[in-house]
Write a protein that holds these residues in place. Structure first.
Motif, mmCIF file in Angstrom:
data_model
loop_
_atom_site.group_PDB
_atom_site.id
_atom_site.type_symbol
_atom_site.label_atom_id
_atom_site.label_comp_id
_atom_site.label_asym_id
_atom_site.label_seq_id
_atom_site.Cartn_x
_atom_site.Cartn_y
_atom_site.Cartn_z
ATOM 1 N N VAL A 1 -6.320 -4.519 15.640
ATOM 2 C CA VAL A 1 -7.301 -3.825 14.931
ATOM 3 C C VAL A 1 -6.849 -2.579 14.456
ATOM 4 C CG1 VAL A 1 -9.829 -2.839 15.018
ATOM 5 C CG2 VAL A 1 -8.845 -4.965 16.832
ATOM 6 N N PRO A 2 -5.966 -2.320 13.298
ATOM 7 C CA PRO A 2 -5.266 -1.329 12.718
ATOM 8 C C PRO A 2 -6.365 -0.435 12.153
ATOM 9 C CG PRO A 2 -5.270 -3.005 11.159
ATOM 10 C CD PRO A 2 -5.682 -3.822 12.432
ATOM 11 N N ARG A 3 -6.118 0.951 12.031
ATOM 12 C CA ARG A 3 -6.992 2.086 11.620
ATOM 13 C C ARG A 3 -6.391 2.201 10.264
ATOM 14 N NH1 ARG A 3 -6.862 7.948 12.869
ATOM 15 N NH2 ARG A 3 -9.093 8.823 12.646
ATOM 16 N N ILE A 4 -7.173 2.641 9.205
ATOM 17 C CA ILE A 4 -6.913 2.745 7.869
ATOM 18 C C ILE A 4 -7.272 4.066 7.381
ATOM 19 C CG2 ILE A 4 -6.946 1.693 5.432
ATOM 20 C CD1 ILE A 4 -7.017 -1.079 6.627
ATOM 21 N N LYS A 5 -6.588 4.998 6.809
ATOM 22 C CA LYS A 5 -7.041 6.149 6.345
ATOM 23 C C LYS A 5 -7.388 5.910 4.633
ATOM 24 C CE LYS A 5 -5.882 11.019 5.825
ATOM 25 N NZ LYS A 5 -4.723 12.016 5.976
ATOM 26 N N LEU A 6 -8.572 6.011 4.370
ATOM 27 C CA LEU A 6 -9.141 5.779 3.189
ATOM 28 C C LEU A 6 -8.709 6.643 2.167
ATOM 29 C CD1 LEU A 6 -12.654 4.829 4.218
ATOM 30 C CD2 LEU A 6 -10.906 3.453 4.174
ATOM 31 N N ALA A 7 -8.406 7.927 2.338
ATOM 32 C CA ALA A 7 -7.805 8.690 1.293
ATOM 33 C C ALA A 7 -6.581 8.248 0.868
ATOM 34 C CB ALA A 7 -7.892 10.189 1.762
ATOM 35 N N THR A 8 -5.692 7.852 1.874
ATOM 36 C CA THR A 8 -4.426 7.574 1.330
ATOM 37 C C THR A 8 -4.045 5.878 1.087
ATOM 38 O OG1 THR A 8 -3.767 7.226 3.582
ATOM 39 C CG2 THR A 8 -3.409 9.380 2.207
ATOM 40 N N ALA A 9 -5.179 4.958 1.582
ATOM 41 C CA ALA A 9 -5.083 3.527 1.535
ATOM 42 C C ALA A 9 -3.906 3.165 2.488
ATOM 43 C CB ALA A 9 -5.245 3.110 0.250
ATOM 44 N N ALA A 10 -3.827 3.609 3.532
ATOM 45 C CA ALA A 10 -2.808 3.385 4.412
ATOM 46 C C ALA A 10 -3.090 3.196 5.659
ATOM 47 C CB ALA A 10 -1.690 4.276 4.257
ATOM 48 N N ILE A 11 -2.276 2.623 6.709
ATOM 49 C CA ILE A 11 -2.433 2.232 7.822
ATOM 50 C C ILE A 11 -2.046 3.410 8.648
ATOM 51 C CG2 ILE A 11 -1.774 0.890 10.139
ATOM 52 C CD1 ILE A 11 -1.911 -1.569 8.480
ATOM 53 N N THR A 12 -2.708 4.049 9.816
ATOM 54 C CA THR A 12 -2.469 5.265 10.191
ATOM 55 C C THR A 12 -2.597 5.014 11.857
ATOM 56 O OG1 THR A 12 -2.831 7.605 10.463
ATOM 57 C CG2 THR A 12 -4.755 6.154 10.253
ATOM 58 N N ASP A 13 -2.199 6.229 12.590
ATOM 59 C CA ASP A 13 -2.365 5.852 14.060
ATOM 60 C C ASP A 13 -3.899 5.672 14.485
ATOM 61 O OD1 ASP A 13 0.418 6.396 14.383
ATOM 62 O OD2 ASP A 13 0.019 8.409 14.724
ATOM 63 N N GLY A 14 -3.997 5.166 15.527
ATOM 64 C CA GLY A 14 -5.495 5.174 16.105
ATOM 65 C C GLY A 14 -5.934 3.583 16.214
ATOM 66 N N GLY A 15 -4.992 2.625 16.052
ATOM 67 C CA GLY A 15 -5.609 1.334 16.244
ATOM 68 C C GLY A 15 -5.527 1.075 17.411
ATOM 69 N N TYR A 16 -6.218 -0.185 17.698
ATOM 70 C CA TYR A 16 -6.086 -1.044 19.130
ATOM 71 C C TYR A 16 -6.165 -2.546 19.059
ATOM 72 C CZ TYR A 16 -11.044 -0.351 17.818
ATOM 73 O OH TYR A 16 -12.397 -0.291 16.860
ATOM 74 N N HIS A 17 -6.535 -3.414 20.120
ATOM 75 C CA HIS A 17 -6.144 -4.552 20.114
ATOM 76 C C HIS A 17 -7.585 -5.235 20.863
ATOM 77 C CE1 HIS A 17 -4.478 -8.554 20.930
ATOM 78 N NE2 HIS A 17 -3.550 -8.184 20.206
ATOM 79 N N ALA A 18 -7.889 -6.309 20.306
ATOM 80 C CA ALA A 18 -9.103 -7.046 20.512
ATOM 81 C C ALA A 18 -9.000 -7.611 22.209
ATOM 82 C CB ALA A 18 -9.644 -7.790 19.704
ATOM 83 N N GLY A 19 -7.566 -7.708 22.712
ATOM 84 C CA GLY A 19 -7.639 -8.460 23.877
ATOM 85 C C GLY A 19 -7.606 -9.935 23.702
#
Length: 325
Positions: free
Chosen positions: A289-307
């Motif tokens: 479950v990646p976290r995407i920063k919308l200003a840069t349209a890039a994956i950033t820190d803060g993702g997690y996993h659904a298990g």
């Protein structure tokens, strides 16, 4: 367990675990894994929260994601106050429940592919109050912000069905070119965004005129469109099956041809915008479950996993107020 009223949660349906999985929104840690379906025969798909915010409803579609499917006929009911399975709504001969919506009167609406219907269910008695005949196997639902109108898309069938929620009757059948995946109404209620069934296209329907007014190119075939909290952005999850590549495509809601594309590690399903609209999380088929920063349209820190693999729905849940944003 008793739900901490001050801890914001993430609720996800996860097909591999046939579960509603509960994560801590602050760090992504797993809090609970509630088995709601049956392995191989009753996989969880969509999720809706009761009007008072104490129950979660999870559709058990059947043995497959779509297509050749042995359909289930149950909707799981989860007690969100203690994160336990409270039981199931038995739909009897109505099979293949998928999309779920709770209306402003608290009634639960569900598509049932197998029967070409939408059901209106009393969530307290588990009784079906109305069956609305679609003529096609409806699969996705979207409501207008004022809660008065419901739209239904029907996968390969080239029609969007409009339903008046108060009268529980079909008010229009809007033709589209090829069929549709998921749909979403704009925040002002004026437009319906429609993912094309099998082509990398997003259609826009004028809700007042009940007609398709524009079509816009995408990189992959769409799954779900989502609207940012401020209504200015459409996030469309897409997949290029021939290249086995997934994307989250970020479109300007007023000019959908203005588009940025974020490649992700697997096929994406639902996304969840942050409250401030600066980030989103995307549920991927591999469980990431990646976290995407919308200003840069890039994956950033803060993702997690659904298990588990094949998470579909992802919803924020605030126990203190009983629902997500």
């Amino acid at each position: 367990m008793t739900t901490d009223p001050n801890r914001r949660l993430i609720l996800m349906t996860v097909k591999e675990n046939v579960s509603l999985t509960v994560l801590n929104a602050a760090n992504g840690n797993t809090i609970a894994v509630i088995e709601v379906g049956t392995h191989d025969t009753g996989k969880p798909h969509e999720l809706a929260i009761s009007i008072e915010g104490t129950r979660g409803f999870v559709s058990l579609y059947g043995s497959a994601d779509y297509g050749h499917n042995v359909p289930d006929n149950r909707i799981a009911v989860v007690d969100l106050t203690n994160m336990t399975l409270a039981g199931h709504i038995d739909l009897n001969l109505y099979k293949g429940p998928h999309a779920l919506v709770v209306d402003r009167a608290g009634k639960l609406w569900a598509t049932v592919d197998h029967n070409n219907c939408v059901l209106v269910i009393n969530p307290d008695t588990h009784k079906i109050e109305n069956t609305i005949w679609l003529q096609t196997p409806g699969h996705f639902l979207a409501t207008t912000p004022n809660g008065k109108t419901l739209y239904v898309s029907s996968k390969e069938y080239p029609v969007i069905t409009e339903i008046d929620i108060e009268t529980r009757s079909v008010t229009a059948r809007i033709p589209i070119p090829v069929g549709a995946q998921a749909i979403r109404v704009s925040n002002d209620g004026s437009r319906l965004f429609v993912g094309d069934f099998c082509r990398p296209l997003l259609h826009v329907i004028d809700c007042g005129a009940q007609t398709l007014v524009s079509t816009h190119k995408l990189t992959g075939v769409p799954g779900w469109p989502f609207i940012s909290p401020d209504g200015k952005m459409i996030a469309v999850t897409t997949f290029d099956e021939t290249k086995a590549k997934g994307f989250v495509e970020l479109l300007d809601a007023d000019n959908p041809d203005n588009r940025r594309v974020v490649e992700v590690a697997d096929e994406p399903f639902h996304v969840l915008f942050s409250d401030d609209g600066k980030h989103l999380h995307a549920a991927l088929a591999n469980g990431e479950v990646p976290r995407i920063k919308l200003a840069t349209a890039a994956i950033t820190d803060g993702g997690y996993h659904a298990g588990g693999t094949m998470p579909e729905a992802i919803v924020a849940y605030n126990p203190s107020i009983g629902n997500g944003p």
